[in-house]
Design a protein around this motif. Sequence first.
Motif, PDB file in Angstrom:
ATOM      1  N   CYS A  96      48.239  78.993  83.675  1.00 33.24           N
ATOM      2  CA  CYS A  96      47.370  78.804  84.915  1.00 33.24           C
ATOM      3  C   CYS A  96      46.568  77.642  85.020  1.00 33.24           C
ATOM      4  N   ARG A  97      46.603  76.925  83.764  1.00 34.93           N
ATOM      5  CA  ARG A  97      45.870  75.545  83.881  1.00 34.93           C
ATOM      6  C   ARG A  97      44.407  75.520  83.874  1.00 34.93           C
ATOM      7  N   TYR A  98      43.856  76.699  83.821  1.00 35.72           N
ATOM      8  CA  TYR A  98      42.357  76.880  83.880  1.00 35.72           C
ATOM      9  C   TYR A  98      41.777  75.907  82.598  1.00 35.72           C
ATOM     10  N   CYS A  99      42.423  75.815  81.593  1.00 30.64           N
ATOM     11  CA  CYS A  99      42.045  75.323  80.399  1.00 30.64           C
ATOM     12  C   CYS A  99      42.056  73.527  80.477  1.00 30.64           C
ATOM     13  N   CYS A 100      42.901  73.064  81.607  1.00 26.59           N
ATOM     14  CA  CYS A 100      42.918  71.715  81.415  1.00 26.59           C
ATOM     15  C   CYS A 100      41.878  70.791  82.041  1.00 26.59           C
ATOM     16  N   ASP A 101      41.079  71.497  83.137  1.00 22.66           N
ATOM     17  CA  ASP A 101      40.101  70.537  83.699  1.00 22.66           C
ATOM     18  C   ASP A 101      39.019  70.036  82.984  1.00 22.66           C
ATOM     19  N   ASP A 102      38.692  70.962  82.028  1.00 25.05           N
ATOM     20  CA  ASP A 102      37.490  70.426  81.154  1.00 25.05           C
ATOM     21  C   ASP A 102      37.810  69.822  79.813  1.00 25.05           C
ATOM     22  N   CYS A 103      39.136  69.560  79.582  1.00 23.24           N
ATOM     23  CA  CYS A 103      39.479  69.271  78.230  1.00 23.24           C
ATOM     24  C   CYS A 103      39.111  67.872  78.139  1.00 23.24           C
ATOM     25  N   PRO A 104      38.224  67.447  77.210  1.00 25.72           N
ATOM     26  CA  PRO A 104      37.945  65.984  77.114  1.00 25.72           C
ATOM     27  C   PRO A 104      38.741  65.019  76.546  1.00 25.72           C
ATOM     28  N   SER A 105      39.932  65.602  76.097  1.00 25.79           N
ATOM     29  CA  SER A 105      41.127  64.693  75.583  1.00 25.79           C
ATOM     30  C   SER A 105      42.257  64.713  76.288  1.00 25.79           C
ATOM     31  N   HIS A 106      42.030  65.368  77.808  1.00 23.47           N
ATOM     32  CA  HIS A 106      43.051  65.405  78.519  1.00 23.47           C
ATOM     33  C   HIS A 106      44.509  65.743  78.116  1.00 23.47           C
ATOM     34  N   ILE A 107      44.461  66.911  77.402  1.00 25.54           N
ATOM     35  CA  ILE A 107      45.788  67.454  76.824  1.00 25.54           C
ATOM     36  C   ILE A 107      46.411  68.327  77.682  1.00 25.54           C
ATOM     37  N   ASP A 108      47.613  68.297  78.065  1.00 24.78           N
ATOM     38  CA  ASP A 108      48.435  69.231  78.866  1.00 24.78           C
ATOM     39  C   ASP A 108      48.526  70.279  78.126  1.00 24.78           C
ATOM     40  N   ILE A 109      47.620  71.156  78.036  1.00 28.05           N
ATOM     41  CA  ILE A 109      47.775  72.104  77.116  1.00 28.05           C
ATOM     42  C   ILE A 109      48.782  73.276  77.427  1.00 28.05           C
ATOM     43  N   PRO A 110      49.296  73.594  78.553  1.00 24.17           N
ATOM     44  CA  PRO A 110      50.423  74.569  78.796  1.00 24.17           C
ATOM     45  C   PRO A 110      51.655  74.214  78.313  1.00 24.17           C
ATOM     46  N   LYS A 111      52.094  72.856  78.508  1.00 27.25           N
ATOM     47  CA  LYS A 111      53.155  72.071  77.940  1.00 27.25           C
ATOM     48  C   LYS A 111      53.261  72.250  76.531  1.00 27.25           C
ATOM     49  N   TYR A 112      52.194  72.144  75.611  1.00 26.19           N
ATOM     50  CA  TYR A 112      52.171  72.473  74.335  1.00 26.19           C
ATOM     51  C   TYR A 112      52.331  73.846  74.017  1.00 26.19           C
ATOM     52  N   MET A 113      51.782  74.674  74.716  1.00 25.39           N
ATOM     53  CA  MET A 113      51.799  76.118  74.272  1.00 25.39           C
ATOM     54  C   MET A 113      53.206  76.642  74.535  1.00 25.39           C
ATOM     55  N   GLU A 114      53.804  76.147  75.677  1.00 27.45           N
ATOM     56  CA  GLU A 114      55.513  76.453  75.735  1.00 27.45           C
ATOM     57  C   GLU A 114      56.152  75.849  74.632  1.00 27.45           C
ATOM     58  N   LEU A 115      55.862  74.680  74.127  1.00 20.86           N
ATOM     59  CA  LEU A 115      56.597  74.185  73.090  1.00 20.86           C
ATOM     60  C   LEU A 115      56.114  74.802  71.700  1.00 20.86           C
ATOM     61  N   TYR A 116      54.926  75.536  71.453  1.00 20.57           N
ATOM     62  CA  TYR A 116      54.552  76.071  70.534  1.00 20.57           C
ATOM     63  C   TYR A 116      55.480  77.342  70.224  1.00 20.57           C
ATOM     64  N   ASN A 117      55.527  78.223  71.275  1.00 21.58           N
ATOM     65  CA  ASN A 117      56.411  79.385  71.442  1.00 21.58           C
ATOM     66  C   ASN A 117      57.780  79.210  70.932  1.00 21.58           C
ATOM     67  N   ARG A 118      58.244  77.946  71.458  1.00 21.36           N
ATOM     68  CA  ARG A 118      59.798  77.626  71.123  1.00 21.36           C
ATOM     69  C   ARG A 118      59.833  77.539  69.580  1.00 21.36           C
ATOM     70  N   TYR A 119      58.824  76.544  69.177  1.00 17.69           N
ATOM     71  CA  TYR A 119      58.751  76.487  67.591  1.00 17.69           C
ATOM     72  C   TYR A 119      58.567  77.746  66.839  1.00 17.69           C
ATOM     73  N   LYS A 120      58.056  78.646  67.224  1.00 18.93           N
ATOM     74  CA  LYS A 120      57.781  80.022  66.857  1.00 18.93           C
ATOM     75  C   LYS A 120      59.227  80.967  66.467  1.00 18.93           C
ATOM     76  N   THR A 121      59.642  80.714  67.792  1.00 23.91           N
ATOM     77  CA  THR A 121      61.030  81.516  67.807  1.00 23.91           C
ATOM     78  C   THR A 121      62.325  80.859  67.203  1.00 23.91           C
ATOM     79  N   ASP A 122      62.392  79.588  67.469  1.00 20.84           N
ATOM     80  CA  ASP A 122      63.481  78.568  67.323  1.00 20.84           C
ATOM     81  C   ASP A 122      63.349  77.751  65.971  1.00 20.84           C
TER      82      ASP A 122
END
Length: 365
Positions: free
Chosen positions: A294-320
Amino acid sequence: MNYKPFQDISLSALGMGNMRLPVLENVEGKPIDRERAQEIIDCAIEGGVNYFDTAYVYHSGESEKFLGEALKKYSRESYHLATKFLIFANPDYKAVFEEQLERLQTDYIDFYLIHGINDQICKQYMECGCIEYLEEQKKAGRIRHLGFSSHASTENLRIFADHRKWDFAQIQLNYFDWKYGRAKEEYEILAERNIPIMVMEPVRGGRLAALSSDADAILKEARPQWSTASWALRFVKRLPHVQVVLSGMSSMDQIQDNIAVFSESGEMTDQDEEILFRACEAFKNQISVPCTACRYCCDDCPSHIDIPKYMELYNRYKTDGDWVLNDLDKVESKGKPKDCIACGACTEHCPQGIVVPDIMRELHL
């Protein structure tokens, strides 16, 4: 051992994969532990396995050499060899084929595969001349059956499957990818064309050998005597168009358990399958984060991290598995997990309540 007819021969339902043979961990380059590997091959033969799968690149080329030596003491007619041509490893398919015959100490290959078609090289395989050359070798009796293994999209799988009349095909097939991936569609594509299926990664590289606590509990309650890995094997072997299920066995415990599973007279029941998919869902829910991007987490991130993209990678890491972390640097994001200052602004805005800093910390470590 259960056997299934294939043209004019009979193949063991369990095939021995030779990509994960035991190695000498404390020796530079981690060469194959030939003594332990030989014991596994001998156990496989004794248990009725007659299909042995390898490839030009497995164990840096040593798998074919080892297998040629390991099977030398057995009658050539008592087993079936499968190996593969990988265009990335060496595009000279003629030289590769001759080298493979020498490595395997044989004058013919029972099952020869175009190795690992994907969307990038599918067309290259069809245009480089290798298929025509391998068809010539088949006519000459140096190849008995010609097929391919695929990691391609379903679109390119259809194209390649229709390119010629293939004797067999090999795909990644397991209950997790059946439910959450494209394995079911790939299976149906091949089944519609009456192409027998050799299965790779039935336990998803070992990831389905031990699930989450909730999932393991569901399986143990239903069938206390079955190992978690054997549930995965039983699911695949009951599919009617599956010819051989490959398992890369690297220990005596693994091969003994697998031989027992493939020597049973009965099959997994429909009720067992329902239980397995319930455990599969519990497994995914317990190890994954429910990010909806939903990207609600991105606007106020002071480090400008694209959090959803890393969430997607994290889920792949956990299953693969750990290899997915190699893609960390490929994520297009100004900020990286290491830049997270754990301020918690992301979690405050997350409708799912995901503790994002914990995920960033795990990815960074």
